[in-house]
Motif scaffolding. Sequence first.
Motif, PDB file in Angstrom:
ATOM      1  N   ALA A 113       0.830  -1.207   0.000  1.00  0.00           N
ATOM      2  CA  ALA A 113       0.000   0.000   0.000  1.00  0.00           C
ATOM      3  C   ALA A 113       0.864   1.256   0.000  1.00  0.00           C
ATOM      4  CB  ALA A 113      -0.927  -0.022   1.212  1.00  0.00           C
ATOM      5  N   LYS A 114       1.946   1.233   0.725  1.00  0.00           N
ATOM      6  CA  LYS A 114       2.840   2.391   0.746  1.00  0.00           C
ATOM      7  C   LYS A 114       3.462   2.631  -0.639  1.00  0.00           C
ATOM      8  CE  LYS A 114       4.203   2.361   5.642  1.00  0.00           C
ATOM      9  NZ  LYS A 114       5.312   2.144   6.590  1.00  0.00           N
ATOM     10  N   SER A 115       3.821   1.523  -1.301  1.00  0.00           N
ATOM     11  CA  SER A 115       4.401   1.665  -2.645  1.00  0.00           C
ATOM     12  C   SER A 115       3.392   2.278  -3.604  1.00  0.00           C
ATOM     13  CB  SER A 115       4.862   0.305  -3.167  1.00  0.00           C
ATOM     14  OG  SER A 115       5.883  -0.218  -2.348  1.00  0.00           O
ATOM     15  N   LYS A 116       2.167   1.815  -3.564  1.00  0.00           N
ATOM     16  CA  LYS A 116       1.137   2.381  -4.429  1.00  0.00           C
ATOM     17  C   LYS A 116       0.887   3.848  -4.106  1.00  0.00           C
ATOM     18  CE  LYS A 116      -1.385  -1.871  -5.508  1.00  0.00           C
ATOM     19  NZ  LYS A 116      -2.690  -2.567  -5.440  1.00  0.00           N
ATOM     20  N   HIS A 117       0.974   4.148  -2.825  1.00  0.00           N
ATOM     21  CA  HIS A 117       0.770   5.541  -2.433  1.00  0.00           C
ATOM     22  C   HIS A 117       1.890   6.434  -2.968  1.00  0.00           C
ATOM     23  CE1 HIS A 117      -0.490   8.968  -0.081  1.00  0.00           C
ATOM     24  NE2 HIS A 117       0.684   9.001   0.550  1.00  0.00           N
ATOM     25  N   GLU A 118       3.129   5.970  -2.899  1.00  0.00           N
ATOM     26  CA  GLU A 118       4.244   6.745  -3.439  1.00  0.00           C
ATOM     27  C   GLU A 118       4.092   6.942  -4.949  1.00  0.00           C
ATOM     28  OE1 GLU A 118       6.684   8.298  -1.937  1.00  0.00           O
ATOM     29  OE2 GLU A 118       5.921   7.700   0.045  1.00  0.00           O
ATOM     30  N   LEU A 119       3.677   5.871  -5.635  1.00  0.00           N
ATOM     31  CA  LEU A 119       3.473   5.988  -7.075  1.00  0.00           C
ATOM     32  C   LEU A 119       2.361   6.977  -7.401  1.00  0.00           C
ATOM     33  CD1 LEU A 119       4.134   5.031  -9.946  1.00  0.00           C
ATOM     34  CD2 LEU A 119       2.514   3.122  -9.589  1.00  0.00           C
ATOM     35  N   ALA A 120       1.264   6.910  -6.624  1.00  0.00           N
ATOM     36  CA  ALA A 120       0.154   7.844  -6.857  1.00  0.00           C
ATOM     37  C   ALA A 120       0.569   9.271  -6.563  1.00  0.00           C
ATOM     38  CB  ALA A 120      -1.029   7.445  -5.989  1.00  0.00           C
ATOM     39  N   LYS A 121       1.442   9.457  -5.592  1.00  0.00           N
ATOM     40  CA  LYS A 121       1.929  10.803  -5.274  1.00  0.00           C
ATOM     41  C   LYS A 121       2.765  11.361  -6.435  1.00  0.00           C
ATOM     42  CE  LYS A 121       3.444  11.308  -1.106  1.00  0.00           C
ATOM     43  NZ  LYS A 121       4.332  11.302   0.082  1.00  0.00           N
ATOM     44  N   ASN A 122       3.628  10.513  -7.015  1.00  0.00           N
ATOM     45  CA  ASN A 122       4.435  10.956  -8.166  1.00  0.00           C
ATOM     46  C   ASN A 122       3.558  11.244  -9.377  1.00  0.00           C
ATOM     47  OD1 ASN A 122       6.725  10.641  -6.609  1.00  0.00           O
ATOM     48  ND2 ASN A 122       7.150   8.555  -7.360  1.00  0.00           N
ATOM     49  N   ASP A 123       2.557  10.389  -9.599  1.00  0.00           N
ATOM     50  CA  ASP A 123       1.643  10.609 -10.729  1.00  0.00           C
ATOM     51  C   ASP A 123       0.917  11.934 -10.593  1.00  0.00           C
ATOM     52  OD1 ASP A 123       2.354   8.268 -11.926  1.00  0.00           O
ATOM     53  OD2 ASP A 123       0.599   7.122 -11.223  1.00  0.00           O
ATOM     54  N   LEU A 124       0.503  12.253  -9.375  1.00  0.00           N
ATOM     55  CA  LEU A 124      -0.209  13.515  -9.173  1.00  0.00           C
ATOM     56  C   LEU A 124       0.729  14.695  -9.406  1.00  0.00           C
ATOM     57  CD1 LEU A 124      -2.727  15.062  -8.353  1.00  0.00           C
ATOM     58  CD2 LEU A 124      -2.035  14.825  -5.947  1.00  0.00           C
ATOM     59  N   GLU A 128       0.038  17.558 -12.201  1.00  0.00           N
ATOM     60  CA  GLU A 128      -0.098  18.991 -11.915  1.00  0.00           C
ATOM     61  C   GLU A 128       0.755  19.812 -12.880  1.00  0.00           C
ATOM     62  OE1 GLU A 128       0.871  19.279  -7.797  1.00  0.00           O
ATOM     63  OE2 GLU A 128      -1.198  18.891  -7.109  1.00  0.00           O
ATOM     64  N   ARG A 129       1.963  19.336 -13.186  1.00  0.00           N
ATOM     65  CA  ARG A 129       2.797  20.061 -14.157  1.00  0.00           C
ATOM     66  C   ARG A 129       2.151  20.058 -15.542  1.00  0.00           C
ATOM     67  NH1 ARG A 129       6.907  17.131 -11.460  1.00  0.00           N
ATOM     68  NH2 ARG A 129       7.054  15.690 -13.241  1.00  0.00           N
ATOM     69  N   LEU A 130       1.635  18.883 -15.933  1.00  0.00           N
ATOM     70  CA  LEU A 130       0.997  18.797 -17.249  1.00  0.00           C
ATOM     71  C   LEU A 130      -0.281  19.606 -17.299  1.00  0.00           C
ATOM     72  CD1 LEU A 130       1.494  14.968 -17.929  1.00  0.00           C
ATOM     73  CD2 LEU A 130       2.705  16.888 -19.029  1.00  0.00           C
ATOM     74  N   PHE A 131      -0.997  19.663 -16.179  1.00  0.00           N
ATOM     75  CA  PHE A 131      -2.249  20.423 -16.166  1.00  0.00           C
ATOM     76  C   PHE A 131      -1.982  21.918 -16.296  1.00  0.00           C
ATOM     77  CE2 PHE A 131      -5.735  22.548 -13.810  1.00  0.00           C
ATOM     78  CZ  PHE A 131      -6.786  22.174 -14.644  1.00  0.00           C
ATOM     79  N   GLU A 139     -10.288  16.504 -15.992  1.00  0.00           N
ATOM     80  CA  GLU A 139     -10.768  15.227 -15.516  1.00  0.00           C
ATOM     81  C   GLU A 139      -9.613  14.286 -15.165  1.00  0.00           C
ATOM     82  OE1 GLU A 139     -13.900  17.186 -17.802  1.00  0.00           O
ATOM     83  OE2 GLU A 139     -11.794  16.674 -18.214  1.00  0.00           O
ATOM     84  N   GLU A 140      -8.554  14.313 -16.044  1.00  0.00           N
ATOM     85  CA  GLU A 140      -7.387  13.473 -15.772  1.00  0.00           C
ATOM     86  C   GLU A 140      -6.689  13.898 -14.487  1.00  0.00           C
ATOM     87  OE1 GLU A 140      -4.592  10.453 -16.397  1.00  0.00           O
ATOM     88  OE2 GLU A 140      -6.534  10.822 -17.341  1.00  0.00           O
ATOM     89  N   HIS A 141      -6.594  15.206 -14.288  1.00  0.00           N
ATOM     90  CA  HIS A 141      -5.966  15.719 -13.069  1.00  0.00           C
ATOM     91  C   HIS A 141      -6.760  15.301 -11.831  1.00  0.00           C
ATOM     92  CE1 HIS A 141      -5.239  18.762  -9.915  1.00  0.00           C
ATOM     93  NE2 HIS A 141      -3.968  18.681 -10.354  1.00  0.00           N
ATOM     94  N   ASP A 142      -8.077  15.404 -11.910  1.00  0.00           N
ATOM     95  CA  ASP A 142      -8.911  15.014 -10.761  1.00  0.00           C
ATOM     96  C   ASP A 142      -8.808  13.522 -10.481  1.00  0.00           C
ATOM     97  OD1 ASP A 142      -9.725  17.599 -10.487  1.00  0.00           O
ATOM     98  OD2 ASP A 142     -11.652  17.333 -11.502  1.00  0.00           O
ATOM     99  N   ALA A 143      -8.721  12.716 -11.523  1.00  0.00           N
ATOM    100  CA  ALA A 143      -8.631  11.275 -11.316  1.00  0.00           C
ATOM    101  C   ALA A 143      -7.353  10.905 -10.577  1.00  0.00           C
ATOM    102  CB  ALA A 143      -8.696  10.551 -12.664  1.00  0.00           C
ATOM    103  N   ARG A 144      -6.223  11.558 -10.963  1.00  0.00           N
ATOM    104  CA  ARG A 144      -4.967  11.248 -10.281  1.00  0.00           C
ATOM    105  C   ARG A 144      -4.972  11.777  -8.834  1.00  0.00           C
ATOM    106  NH1 ARG A 144      -0.204  11.894 -14.851  1.00  0.00           N
ATOM    107  NH2 ARG A 144      -1.215  10.596 -16.450  1.00  0.00           N
ATOM    108  N   SER A 145      -5.646  12.896  -8.603  1.00  0.00           N
ATOM    109  CA  SER A 145      -5.744  13.427  -7.238  1.00  0.00           C
ATOM    110  C   SER A 145      -6.555  12.476  -6.347  1.00  0.00           C
ATOM    111  CB  SER A 145      -6.396  14.801  -7.264  1.00  0.00           C
ATOM    112  OG  SER A 145      -6.582  15.295  -5.972  1.00  0.00           O
ATOM    113  N   LYS A 146      -7.662  11.983  -6.885  1.00  0.00           N
ATOM    114  CA  LYS A 146      -8.467  11.042  -6.116  1.00  0.00           C
ATOM    115  C   LYS A 146      -7.746   9.709  -5.944  1.00  0.00           C
ATOM    116  CE  LYS A 146     -12.857  13.119  -7.473  1.00  0.00           C
ATOM    117  NZ  LYS A 146     -14.120  12.953  -8.235  1.00  0.00           N
ATOM    118  N   GLY A 147      -6.954   9.326  -6.927  1.00  0.00           N
ATOM    119  CA  GLY A 147      -6.175   8.098  -6.792  1.00  0.00           C
ATOM    120  C   GLY A 147      -5.189   8.181  -5.643  1.00  0.00           C
TER     121      GLY A 147
END
Length: 389
Positions: A113-124, A128-131, A139-147
């Motif tokens: 779970a921690k690994s997935k959380h770190e990956l989701a943090k990097n994705d977000l 944010e830079r791409l947004f 919508e893509e930005h919101d999906a990664r934030s909720k992830g």
Amino acid sequence: MQRTLIGPLATVILMVMTGCGNHDDSGSQPGQGQLPNVKIAQALSQQVTEWDEYTGRIEAVNSVDVRARVSGYLEKVNFKAGDKISKGDLLFQIDSEPFTAQLNFAKAELERAKSKHELAKNDLARAERLFRAKAISEEEHDARSKGLRETLAAVQSAQANVYTARLNMDFTQVRSPIDGRIGRELITAGNLVSGGGADATLLTFIVSTDPVYVYVDADERSVLKYRRQAQEGDRGSLGDERTPVELAVADELSFPHQGHLDYISPREDAATGTLTLRGVFANPDELLSPGFFARMRVRGSAPYPAILLPDRAIGTDQAQRFVWVVNQQNQVEYRKVALGAHIGQSRVIKEGLKPEEWAVIEGIQKLKPGIKVNPERISLSAHDDELKP
């Protein structure tokens, strides 16, 4: 001739009968040795304290039923029946291998779970830079934030699972929750025990031994008396705010154990008209065991001067109590008295008798007002069941 003989014969018979009658009359006069023998004494004057006696049972201050909190096979019993134990001592060991496996699995899930959380943090962060560069949609930005929030919740859930697994692991070691003395083991090593819930296996019990409680029921008049004494500060020479109590167990005639009241029920039992009192007593030698029958007495007054007579010196005439007093002419006088509290085998004489007067202690059954007696003077000791000539 016959008439002449009858006269002298009748005279002789009359003289004999008269002589016999005179002999009987002289023998019927009472002598000094025929007066009733009694023992008399002056009332004992001393400071007394009134005590109210109740019966009850001794109970432990702390009592614990030790039950299994997890299910498994019992591996070891680490005490002997009746041992004195301390809080935290290991009592039972349940097979811990299944719980070790569960803990390791929970830890692995936490790492995932921690690994997935770190990956989701990097994705977000990339999102944010791409947004900002308008390279991805909102919508893509919101999906990664909720992830990211979802992976954070997964981490917290995994942490809770690890905590639960560690608790279960700890529960395989059954430790004492209190200081006290332990009972016998109710299940032996090798048996399967059930943990948790109402069906948890009872393993043993522990009771604290020092101090102990004694619970008794008192009527409301007595409780009001104790409360008024407390309000008035009527503590005699004790100088504290606690009502003194004394305790005796089945093989004790006196009350050698000293304690104090620490609780009076705030509500009366309407069915019995009583309130529960609780006395607390030190028990360093563990003579007092929970469950023992006990007699507890509560101090009902401050010390006061009183005169005392043994119960056997007091007679009952219907509802009236009386004593026999012997005057200087050794004559018996009937004296009405007003009685106070019982002090041991004696009664406090509130009215009707003076300390310097001599009261009949033994032989009261033979007496009537005004008769003379042959008194033997004795003295009453501080122990009212002892007489000293």
